[in-house]
Design a protein around this motif. Structure first.
Motif, PDB file in Angstrom:
ATOM      1  N   LEU A   1      -4.100  -8.843   0.877  1.00 12.54           N
ATOM      2  CA  LEU A   1      -2.951  -9.717   1.101  1.00 12.54           C
ATOM      3  C   LEU A   1      -2.537 -10.440  -0.174  1.00 12.54           C
ATOM      4  O   LEU A   1      -1.492 -11.091  -0.215  1.00 12.54           O
TER       5      LEU A   1
ATOM      6  N   TRP B   1       1.678  -4.771  -1.085  1.00 12.49           N
ATOM      7  CA  TRP B   1       2.920  -5.235  -0.460  1.00 12.49           C
ATOM      8  C   TRP B   1       4.103  -4.343  -0.808  1.00 12.49           C
ATOM      9  O   TRP B   1       4.956  -4.065   0.044  1.00 12.49           O
TER      10      TRP B   1
ATOM     11  N   TYR C   1       7.304 -10.878  -2.304  1.00 10.04           N
ATOM     12  CA  TYR C   1       6.063 -11.606  -2.048  1.00 10.04           C
ATOM     13  C   TYR C   1       4.903 -10.988  -2.838  1.00 10.04           C
ATOM     14  O   TYR C   1       4.058 -11.706  -3.383  1.00 10.04           O
ATOM     15  N   GLY C   2       4.882  -9.661  -2.882  1.00 12.66           N
ATOM     16  CA  GLY C   2       3.836  -8.977  -3.632  1.00 12.66           C
ATOM     17  C   GLY C   2       3.845  -9.355  -5.100  1.00 12.66           C
ATOM     18  O   GLY C   2       2.793  -9.615  -5.697  1.00 12.66           O
TER      19      GLY C   2
ATOM     20  N   PHE D   1       8.974  -7.943   1.197  1.00 19.11           N
ATOM     21  CA  PHE D   1       7.579  -7.574   0.975  1.00 19.11           C
ATOM     22  C   PHE D   1       7.285  -7.467  -0.521  1.00 19.11           C
ATOM     23  O   PHE D   1       6.265  -7.966  -1.007  1.00 19.11           O
TER      24      PHE D   1
END
Length: 225
Positions: free
Chosen positions: A152, A158, A212-213, A209
């Motif tokens: 995570l 991600w 955020y990654g 995604f």
């Protein structure tokens, strides 16, 4: 020209949200630029290309010129950008040769089915097949290497997860894309809009995604065994 732009924004709001959404990974990556690995920098290049392409598409739309052919060119460039990302994180020579062969095959299929006045379902589908191969390969790499402490907080996880959601979710939509675009009299505008909007929503998820990654790239080095 401004009136035309506002009209397009009002008529296709999701398109503009997706266009602006593609800038989120770029912004996120620039904020975290001190911590970016080569693969993370290439992810920014991937979205920078998409954002630039969409800006040009918008310009052609304002001028009322055909821009469908750009989707056929886009898939070829994105395939090689994705291969570049793969080369930066896969050290296996076997994987690299297989991926290179698939990228060449995908590009060749796109080139042979290229259409200057419309979209090619073969081109769009071949890119998605290559992207699915990349994502599943990377997930397998994470499981077999067991070097990532917390997925995570892993940038490539991600990006791969978002890409898989997007390409798998739109695969059957693009498989029949030539039908959606060419047989306008057979396909009601409402039906076309539903499939098109679904694709845009999935792309926005991909952008979120990836953004955020890239934001978690600060933890990448400490997150590896």
């Amino acid at each position: 020209m401004l009136e035309r732009l506002l009209l397009l924004c009002e008529k296709y709001p999701l398109d503009f949200i997706a266009h602006l959404g593609s800038s989120l990974p770029i912004i996120s990556g620039l904020i975290r630029h001190k911590y970016l690995s080569l693969s993370s920098k290439l992810i920014i290049v991937f979205f920078l290309f998409y954002f630039t392409k969409e800006t040009f598409v918008l310009w052609l739309s304002i001028l009322k010129e055909n821009n469908l052919y750009l989707q056929n060119i886009e898939t070829i460039i994105e395939t090689w950008l994705l291969l570049w990302i793969g080369f930066s994180c896969f050290k296996s020579h076997k994987w690299r040769w297989v991926a290179l062969g698939l990228a060449i095959s995908s590009s060749l299929a796109s080139f042979l089915t290229y259409q200057s006045d419309g979209v090619s379902s073969v081109s769009l589908s071949s890119f998605r097949l290559f992207a699915i191969f990349f994502c599943l390969s990377y997930f397998n790499k994470i499981l077999t290497d067991t070097r990532v402490k917390n997925i995570l907080l892993h940038t490539l996880f991600w990006f791969s997860a978002g890409l898989l959601v997007y390409v798998a979710g739109t695969f059957f939509i693009v498989l029949f894309s030539e039908y959606w675009y060419k047989d306008i009299n057979k396909v009601p505008a409402e039906v076309f809009d539903k499939y098109w909007n679904a694709s845009q929503i999935l792309f926005i998820i991909f952008c979120l995604f990836s953004a955020y990654g890239l934001w978690t790239s600060k933890y990448d080095q400490k997150n590896l065994l």
